[in-house]
Design a protein around this motif. Structure first.
Motif, PDB file in Angstrom:
ATOM      1  N   TRP A  47      15.243 -66.817  28.223  1.00 58.19           N
ATOM      2  CA  TRP A  47      13.911 -67.336  28.560  1.00 58.19           C
ATOM      3  C   TRP A  47      13.506 -66.900  29.953  1.00 58.19           C
ATOM      4  O   TRP A  47      12.349 -66.551  30.188  1.00 58.19           O
ATOM      5  CB  TRP A  47      13.877 -68.863  28.451  1.00 58.19           C
ATOM      6  CG  TRP A  47      13.609 -69.286  27.046  1.00 58.19           C
ATOM      7  CD1 TRP A  47      14.491 -69.792  26.161  1.00 58.19           C
ATOM      8  CD2 TRP A  47      12.364 -69.186  26.349  1.00 58.19           C
ATOM      9  NE1 TRP A  47      13.866 -70.013  24.950  1.00 58.19           N
ATOM     10  CE2 TRP A  47      12.568 -69.659  25.049  1.00 58.19           C
ATOM     11  CE3 TRP A  47      11.095 -68.744  26.707  1.00 58.19           C
ATOM     12  CZ2 TRP A  47      11.550 -69.712  24.097  1.00 58.19           C
ATOM     13  CZ3 TRP A  47      10.079 -68.796  25.758  1.00 58.19           C
ATOM     14  CH2 TRP A  47      10.313 -69.267  24.469  1.00 58.19           C
ATOM     15  N   GLU A  48      14.441 -66.919  30.880  1.00 52.31           N
ATOM     16  CA  GLU A  48      14.178 -66.517  32.258  1.00 52.31           C
ATOM     17  C   GLU A  48      13.741 -65.044  32.289  1.00 52.31           C
ATOM     18  O   GLU A  48      12.747 -64.688  32.924  1.00 52.31           O
ATOM     19  CB  GLU A  48      15.449 -66.729  33.098  1.00 52.31           C
ATOM     20  CG  GLU A  48      15.281 -66.505  34.569  1.00 52.31           C
ATOM     21  CD  GLU A  48      14.326 -67.479  35.248  1.00 52.31           C
ATOM     22  OE1 GLU A  48      13.745 -67.085  36.266  1.00 52.31           O
ATOM     23  OE2 GLU A  48      14.141 -68.609  34.754  1.00 52.31           O
ATOM     24  N   ARG A  49      14.479 -64.185  31.576  1.00 50.78           N
ATOM     25  CA  ARG A  49      14.136 -62.758  31.520  1.00 50.78           C
ATOM     26  C   ARG A  49      12.770 -62.544  30.862  1.00 50.78           C
ATOM     27  O   ARG A  49      11.995 -61.695  31.288  1.00 50.78           O
ATOM     28  CB  ARG A  49      15.216 -61.972  30.773  1.00 50.78           C
ATOM     29  CG  ARG A  49      16.452 -61.719  31.629  1.00 50.78           C
ATOM     30  CD  ARG A  49      17.346 -60.646  31.039  1.00 50.78           C
ATOM     31  NE  ARG A  49      17.945 -61.019  29.779  1.00 50.78           N
ATOM     32  CZ  ARG A  49      19.136 -61.628  29.658  1.00 50.78           C
ATOM     33  NH1 ARG A  49      19.844 -61.892  30.719  1.00 50.78           N
ATOM     34  NH2 ARG A  49      19.607 -61.937  28.472  1.00 50.78           N
ATOM     35  N   PHE A  50      12.505 -63.306  29.817  1.00 54.24           N
ATOM     36  CA  PHE A  50      11.219 -63.197  29.116  1.00 54.24           C
ATOM     37  C   PHE A  50      10.078 -63.590  30.063  1.00 54.24           C
ATOM     38  O   PHE A  50       9.089 -62.853  30.199  1.00 54.24           O
ATOM     39  CB  PHE A  50      11.229 -64.078  27.860  1.00 54.24           C
ATOM     40  CG  PHE A  50      10.008 -63.947  26.998  1.00 54.24           C
ATOM     41  CD1 PHE A  50       9.519 -62.704  26.623  1.00 54.24           C
ATOM     42  CD2 PHE A  50       9.357 -65.071  26.531  1.00 54.24           C
ATOM     43  CE1 PHE A  50       8.397 -62.581  25.810  1.00 54.24           C
ATOM     44  CE2 PHE A  50       8.233 -64.963  25.715  1.00 54.24           C
ATOM     45  CZ  PHE A  50       7.751 -63.721  25.357  1.00 54.24           C
ATOM     46  N   GLY A  54       8.805 -68.341  14.439  1.00 53.01           N
ATOM     47  CA  GLY A  54       9.551 -67.510  15.384  1.00 53.01           C
ATOM     48  C   GLY A  54      11.043 -67.520  15.131  1.00 53.01           C
ATOM     49  O   GLY A  54      11.488 -68.117  14.181  1.00 53.01           O
ATOM     50  N   PRO A  55      11.799 -66.832  15.987  1.00 54.42           N
ATOM     51  CA  PRO A  55      11.374 -66.100  17.186  1.00 54.42           C
ATOM     52  C   PRO A  55      10.495 -64.906  16.823  1.00 54.42           C
ATOM     53  O   PRO A  55      10.659 -64.311  15.767  1.00 54.42           O
ATOM     54  CB  PRO A  55      12.671 -65.659  17.845  1.00 54.42           C
ATOM     55  CG  PRO A  55      13.700 -65.674  16.780  1.00 54.42           C
ATOM     56  CD  PRO A  55      13.252 -66.690  15.774  1.00 54.42           C
ATOM     57  N   TYR A  56       9.549 -64.596  17.724  1.00 53.98           N
ATOM     58  CA  TYR A  56       8.546 -63.580  17.438  1.00 53.98           C
ATOM     59  C   TYR A  56       8.895 -62.211  17.991  1.00 53.98           C
ATOM     60  O   TYR A  56       9.406 -62.105  19.102  1.00 53.98           O
ATOM     61  CB  TYR A  56       7.193 -64.004  18.022  1.00 53.98           C
ATOM     62  CG  TYR A  56       6.666 -65.251  17.377  1.00 53.98           C
ATOM     63  CD1 TYR A  56       6.356 -65.270  16.022  1.00 53.98           C
ATOM     64  CD2 TYR A  56       6.488 -66.404  18.109  1.00 53.98           C
ATOM     65  CE1 TYR A  56       5.889 -66.419  15.410  1.00 53.98           C
ATOM     66  CE2 TYR A  56       6.012 -67.558  17.507  1.00 53.98           C
ATOM     67  CZ  TYR A  56       5.712 -67.559  16.154  1.00 53.98           C
ATOM     68  OH  TYR A  56       5.260 -68.695  15.557  1.00 53.98           O
ATOM     69  N   SER A 102      16.691 -54.607  21.122  1.00 56.64           N
ATOM     70  CA  SER A 102      16.913 -55.979  21.588  1.00 56.64           C
ATOM     71  C   SER A 102      15.883 -56.195  22.693  1.00 56.64           C
ATOM     72  O   SER A 102      15.320 -55.231  23.230  1.00 56.64           O
ATOM     73  CB  SER A 102      18.327 -56.142  22.157  1.00 56.64           C
ATOM     74  OG  SER A 102      18.431 -55.458  23.389  1.00 56.64           O
ATOM     75  N   PHE A 103      15.617 -57.438  23.056  1.00 55.70           N
ATOM     76  CA  PHE A 103      14.640 -57.696  24.108  1.00 55.70           C
ATOM     77  C   PHE A 103      15.071 -57.020  25.414  1.00 55.70           C
ATOM     78  O   PHE A 103      14.260 -56.412  26.109  1.00 55.70           O
ATOM     79  CB  PHE A 103      14.426 -59.201  24.311  1.00 55.70           C
ATOM     80  CG  PHE A 103      13.384 -59.479  25.341  1.00 55.70           C
ATOM     81  CD1 PHE A 103      12.048 -59.206  25.079  1.00 55.70           C
ATOM     82  CD2 PHE A 103      13.721 -59.968  26.582  1.00 55.70           C
ATOM     83  CE1 PHE A 103      11.070 -59.415  26.041  1.00 55.70           C
ATOM     84  CE2 PHE A 103      12.752 -60.182  27.554  1.00 55.70           C
ATOM     85  CZ  PHE A 103      11.423 -59.905  27.279  1.00 55.70           C
ATOM     86  N   GLU A 104      16.368 -57.104  25.716  1.00 56.66           N
ATOM     87  CA  GLU A 104      16.896 -56.496  26.950  1.00 56.66           C
ATOM     88  C   GLU A 104      16.656 -54.987  26.952  1.00 56.66           C
ATOM     89  O   GLU A 104      16.240 -54.421  27.955  1.00 56.66           O
ATOM     90  CB  GLU A 104      18.397 -56.791  27.108  1.00 56.66           C
ATOM     91  CG  GLU A 104      18.712 -58.235  27.440  1.00 56.66           C
ATOM     92  CD  GLU A 104      18.534 -59.228  26.274  1.00 56.66           C
ATOM     93  OE1 GLU A 104      18.478 -58.791  25.086  1.00 56.66           O
ATOM     94  OE2 GLU A 104      18.418 -60.423  26.547  1.00 56.66           O
ATOM     95  N   GLU A 105      16.927 -54.319  25.806  1.00 53.13           N
ATOM     96  CA  GLU A 105      16.708 -52.869  25.707  1.00 53.13           C
ATOM     97  C   GLU A 105      15.228 -52.537  25.882  1.00 53.13           C
ATOM     98  O   GLU A 105      14.876 -51.553  26.527  1.00 53.13           O
ATOM     99  CB  GLU A 105      17.184 -52.350  24.341  1.00 53.13           C
ATOM    100  CG  GLU A 105      18.685 -52.390  24.148  1.00 53.13           C
ATOM    101  CD  GLU A 105      19.094 -52.139  22.696  1.00 53.13           C
ATOM    102  OE1 GLU A 105      20.185 -51.574  22.508  1.00 53.13           O
ATOM    103  OE2 GLU A 105      18.339 -52.498  21.758  1.00 53.13           O
ATOM    104  N   THR A 138      11.770 -61.392  20.849  1.00 55.82           N
ATOM    105  CA  THR A 138      11.645 -62.211  22.052  1.00 55.82           C
ATOM    106  C   THR A 138      12.260 -63.575  21.756  1.00 55.82           C
ATOM    107  O   THR A 138      12.470 -63.916  20.585  1.00 55.82           O
ATOM    108  CB  THR A 138      10.158 -62.431  22.427  1.00 55.82           C
ATOM    109  OG1 THR A 138       9.567 -63.305  21.465  1.00 55.82           O
ATOM    110  CG2 THR A 138       9.400 -61.115  22.500  1.00 55.82           C
ATOM    111  N   PRO A 139      12.514 -64.386  22.771  1.00 56.80           N
ATOM    112  CA  PRO A 139      12.996 -65.738  22.487  1.00 56.80           C
ATOM    113  C   PRO A 139      11.841 -66.669  22.086  1.00 56.80           C
ATOM    114  O   PRO A 139      12.061 -67.820  21.729  1.00 56.80           O
ATOM    115  CB  PRO A 139      13.614 -66.186  23.820  1.00 56.80           C
ATOM    116  CG  PRO A 139      12.935 -65.367  24.861  1.00 56.80           C
ATOM    117  CD  PRO A 139      12.556 -64.071  24.195  1.00 56.80           C
ATOM    118  N   MET A 140      10.587 -66.162  22.144  1.00 55.31           N
ATOM    119  CA  MET A 140       9.442 -67.029  21.882  1.00 55.31           C
ATOM    120  C   MET A 140       9.430 -67.533  20.448  1.00 55.31           C
ATOM    121  O   MET A 140       9.467 -66.769  19.499  1.00 55.31           O
ATOM    122  CB  MET A 140       8.126 -66.308  22.177  1.00 55.31           C
ATOM    123  CG  MET A 140       6.931 -67.235  22.101  1.00 55.31           C
ATOM    124  SD  MET A 140       5.457 -66.366  22.665  1.00 55.31           S
ATOM    125  CE  MET A 140       4.250 -67.666  22.555  1.00 55.31           C
TER     126      MET A 140
END
Length: 156
Positions: free
Chosen positions: A14-17, A57-59, A145-148, A42-44
């Motif tokens: 969530w912090e990264r998002f 979600g997650p979306y 992945s979200f990080e990638e 995303t974690p959303m």
């Protein structure tokens, strides 16, 4: 994994998002045209009291960007720090009472507001769920992945 490490991992996501909101907004056109970025998870997700719903979600990143772009009146606020545009990246509420709470990040200065109690749950939930339903069958295999996705967006 223990419950505590699970919770820490979730909080870091969530912090990264939240931190990536200005970058995501800046690169929104690219996200909407690149399937790997569009499908990045995303974690959303919508957190609801008492019920669970389909398409909550997650979306994928592209769904979030489309919601922000197509329903700006629902997902944007004015930044109290700089007057810039804040985007809602997290919200929860009750479909029964309609009450909701959201968190937003400013795309201009990065300022964050957390857990603001205002607005209608339906106004936040309906558009993103409708958009998400269009992508229910999106293949998840080649999505980043979200990080990638964030690493790639930073390089662009």
């Amino acid at each position: 994994m223990t419950e505590k490490t699970d919770k820490q991992t979730h909080e870091r996501q969530w912090e990264r998002f939240a931190e990536a909101v200005p970058l995501i907004w800046q690169q929104r056109e690219r996200i909407l045209t690149d399937l790997q970025l569009f499908g990045a998870r995303t974690p959303m997700r919508i957190r609801m009291a008492y019920v669970s719903m389909k398409d909550s979600g997650p979306y994928p990143l592209g769904v979030v960007v489309r919601a922000w772009s197509e329903y700006a009146e629902n997902y944007t606020r004015v930044c109290p720090k700089c007057g810039g545009q804040m985007l809602i990246y997290s919200f929860s509420g009750s479909p029964l009472s309609g009450r909701s709470s959201h968190s937003a990040t400013c795309t201009a200065c990065g300022y964050r507001q957390l857990h603001v109690d205002e607005g209608s749950f339906g106004r936040l939930a309906s558009p993103i769920m409708r958009i998400a339903s269009e992508y229910r069958d999106l293949p998840k295999g080649d999505a980043l992945s979200f990080e990638e996705a964030v690493i790639l967006l930073k390089r662009l």
